[in-house]
Design an enzyme around this catalytic site. Structure first.
Site, PDB file in Angstrom:
ATOM      1  N   CYS A  44       0.828  -1.213   0.000  1.00  0.00           N
ATOM      2  CA  CYS A  44       0.000   0.000   0.000  1.00  0.00           C
ATOM      3  C   CYS A  44       0.858   1.258   0.000  1.00  0.00           C
ATOM      4  O   CYS A  44       0.423   2.325  -0.450  1.00  0.00           O
ATOM      5  CB  CYS A  44      -0.904   0.028   1.229  1.00  0.00           C
ATOM      6  SG  CYS A  44      -1.719  -1.534   1.557  1.00  0.00           S
ATOM      7  N   VAL A  81       7.027 -22.129  -3.480  1.00  0.00           N
ATOM      8  CA  VAL A  81       6.312 -23.417  -3.525  1.00  0.00           C
ATOM      9  C   VAL A  81       5.864 -23.671  -4.960  1.00  0.00           C
ATOM     10  O   VAL A  81       5.182 -22.847  -5.568  1.00  0.00           O
ATOM     11  CB  VAL A  81       5.117 -23.409  -2.543  1.00  0.00           C
ATOM     12  CG1 VAL A  81       4.323 -24.700  -2.666  1.00  0.00           C
ATOM     13  CG2 VAL A  81       5.616 -23.238  -1.116  1.00  0.00           C
ATOM     14  N   ASP A 280      -5.662 -11.846  -0.484  1.00  0.00           N
ATOM     15  CA  ASP A 280      -6.023 -11.615  -1.885  1.00  0.00           C
ATOM     16  C   ASP A 280      -6.275 -12.894  -2.676  1.00  0.00           C
ATOM     17  O   ASP A 280      -6.823 -12.840  -3.775  1.00  0.00           O
ATOM     18  CB  ASP A 280      -4.897 -10.845  -2.591  1.00  0.00           C
ATOM     19  CG  ASP A 280      -4.824  -9.386  -2.178  1.00  0.00           C
ATOM     20  OD1 ASP A 280      -5.602  -8.981  -1.288  1.00  0.00           O
ATOM     21  OD2 ASP A 280      -3.996  -8.653  -2.752  1.00  0.00           O
ATOM     22  N   TYR A 423     -19.293  16.994  17.169  1.00  0.00           N
ATOM     23  CA  TYR A 423     -19.243  18.269  16.426  1.00  0.00           C
ATOM     24  C   TYR A 423     -18.467  19.309  17.205  1.00  0.00           C
ATOM     25  O   TYR A 423     -18.667  19.480  18.414  1.00  0.00           O
ATOM     26  CB  TYR A 423     -20.664  18.800  16.155  1.00  0.00           C
ATOM     27  CG  TYR A 423     -20.690  20.302  15.951  1.00  0.00           C
ATOM     28  CD1 TYR A 423     -20.116  20.873  14.810  1.00  0.00           C
ATOM     29  CD2 TYR A 423     -21.241  21.153  16.917  1.00  0.00           C
ATOM     30  CE1 TYR A 423     -20.102  22.257  14.636  1.00  0.00           C
ATOM     31  CE2 TYR A 423     -21.238  22.531  16.748  1.00  0.00           C
ATOM     32  CZ  TYR A 423     -20.663  23.078  15.609  1.00  0.00           C
ATOM     33  OH  TYR A 423     -20.632  24.430  15.436  1.00  0.00           O
TER      34      TYR A 423
END
Ligand code: FAD
Length: 449
Positions: A44, A81, A280, A423
């Site tokens: 990322c 692998v 993923d 707020y």
């Protein structure tokens, strides 16, 4: 003999599971195999390394040595692998450094194989000037190009969030010509086109040449060929998405589903006995559309791997699913999305109202207040929130997390209007923009007064 866990993949989907399993099982032998040189790195962060915000070395969160010394994991890098034998319960490993091949037996196997970037079969694709943006090797090459400073024309193919972040990186590096090409009608296909149009407008304001609706026809030395004409390029960067890296698992007989992603149950168990998967390479369940999806995000990979690791270690954990939340930034414009877009909501069979509002990130009178647009979809009759998108300036994107929380909780637009959000003038107007959108959706659902 100690029970042996073999983990394939040295990043989030693999190593977060390995470390969780270790926390619960000091007695387990854990062997982790990674074909590349790095472990537990942040892909990322690649665009920010290329853009000069972050140092390359800072992307590695945990080195192979740290995995060995802190977690007692037998971490083997540059060990790929090549095959899995589920009956014989071993994997075949190629040691690229030692130039040997050997087998490792396993009692349990965890797959964190990641994704593979989509590479279209187009003429000239193997041209040396077409770069990917997936691995740290890619990052090192792009950084090298960026730092040489000789790039005059960069063309990015793909206007998803990675393409945009790479475009931003080269703008920051002072590259005089940055072009983004995408065959979709608008940039950021994960947004509705009206919200995407706001992003492409922001890109143009930053000096980026946006060519949406443009299909790539091929590559030539120093040129990108498109159906809208040829573009000269010193560097072409390809960021057109990824597919699950599941061939190894599928070849071994592990069941795969949407887009070829490995099928998993809520405990991250695959169809094969004693074999888990995360990240993923595998599917996720979408909590709004109630369908299996493939989402390639670090947020999801880490959560799924944690769940897998707890289960491997003898605990009990489940991953309920995703709502598809993501944020990105293009120079000073921030983007957030969660849930379903209009196209996705229609495809899933929902009828909905659309509330779109303009507001500000701080009280309107407060210095530094910025524009923000919030779009919200709510289901007709039930009023349930279905999705939301946000485009705005600083302080806009992370508001999507309120929407994601409401989505996960199955809240209606009306329930959202009553949320007790904070707020004060430096942070928001008294009605936060997400509440204004919820209020508008509620009015639309109520129909004409
Ligand atoms: C440029 C970029 C920016 C991103 N930005 C964001 C963001 O802002 N937010 C976000 O949530 N996500 C982001 N992502 C996505 C995120 O990085 C991925 O979702 C995450 O890395 C997935 O982790 P993973 O472990 O499943 O896969 P990967 O990180 O791809 O790791 C899989 C590992 O398995 C190894 N491997 C594969 N096959 C074998 C084999 N046969 N033998 C041994 N090792 C093997 C690979 O070498 C790799 O290291 C970004 C991705 C990129 C490329």
């Amino acid at each position: 003999m100690a029970e042996r866990l073999v983990v394939i993949g040295g990043d989030a989907g693999g190593m977060a599971a390995a470390t969780q399993a270790r926390r619960r099982r000091a007695d387990m032998e854990i062997v982790a195999l990674e074909k590349g040189r790095w472990t537990s790195y942040s892909a990322c962060g690649i665009p920010y390394v290329v853009g000069g915000d972050v140092a390359f070395d800072d992307l590695v969160v945990r080195s192979p040595e740290e995995h060995r010394s802190r977690s007692n994991i037998d971490m083997r890098v540059q060990h790929e692998v090549m095959g899995i034998d589920l009956d014989a319960r071993h994997v075949e490993v190629r040691d690229h450094e030692g130039d040997t091949t050997y087998r490792v037996g396993f009692d349990r196997l965890h797959l964190g194989l990641g994704a593979v970037p989509i590479r279209p079969e187009l003429p000239g694709m193997e041209d040396a000037h077409v770069h990917g943006v997936q691995t740290l090797e890619d990052a090192a090459e792009l950084l090298d190009d960026a730092e040489r400073g000789a790039l005059k024309r960069v063309v990015v193919v793909g206007a998803g969030y990675i393409g945009l972040e790479i475009a931003e990186a080269f703008v920051k590096r002072g590259c005089p010509s940055v072009t983004v090409v995408d065959r979709g009608p608008e940039v950021m296909g994960t947004l509705d086109p009206d919200m995407g149009a706001m992003v492409s407008q922001a890109m143009r304001e930053e000096g980026i040449d946006v060519r949406s609706g443009t299909a790539v026809a091929g590559f030539e030395h120093g040129k990108l060929l498109t159906d809208g004409g040829d573009l000269d390029a010193d560097l072409i960067v390809l960021g057109i998405g990824v597919l699950p890296n599941s061939a190894l698992a599928a070849d071994a007989g592990v069941a795969v589903g949407v887009k070829g992603a490995i099928k998993v149950d809520p405990r991250q168990r695959t169809s094969a006995d004693g074999v888990t998967a995360a990240g993923d390479c595998c599917e996720s369940f979408h909590l709004v559309s109630r369908q299996q999806v493939h989402v390639a995000l670090g947020t999801v990979a880490n959560k799924q791997a944690r769940v897998a690791g707890i289960n491997i270690g003898g605990g009990y954990a489940t991953f309920p699913g995703v709502v598809g939340t993501a944020v990105t930034r293009l120079c000073s414009t921030e983007v957030g999305r969660t849930g379903l877009t209009e196209r996705e909501a229609t495809a899933a069979g929902f009828e909905y109202v659309v509330a779109k509002i303009e507001s500000t990130t701080r009280a309107g009178y407060f210095p530094g207040t910025q524009r923000i647009t919030v779009k919200m979809l709510a289901e007709k009759r039930s009023g349930r929130l279905l999705g939301a998108q946000i485009v705005g300036r600083e302080g806009a994107a992370k508001r999507i997390d309120v929407m994601a929380t409401a989505l996960t909780a199955g809240m209606t637009a009306e329930e959202m209007t009553a949320l007790d959000l904070s707020y004060a003038p430096p942070f928001s107007p008294v009605w936060d923009p997400v509440l204004v959108a919820a209020r508008k959706a509620t009015d639309l659902l109520d129909g004409p007064a």
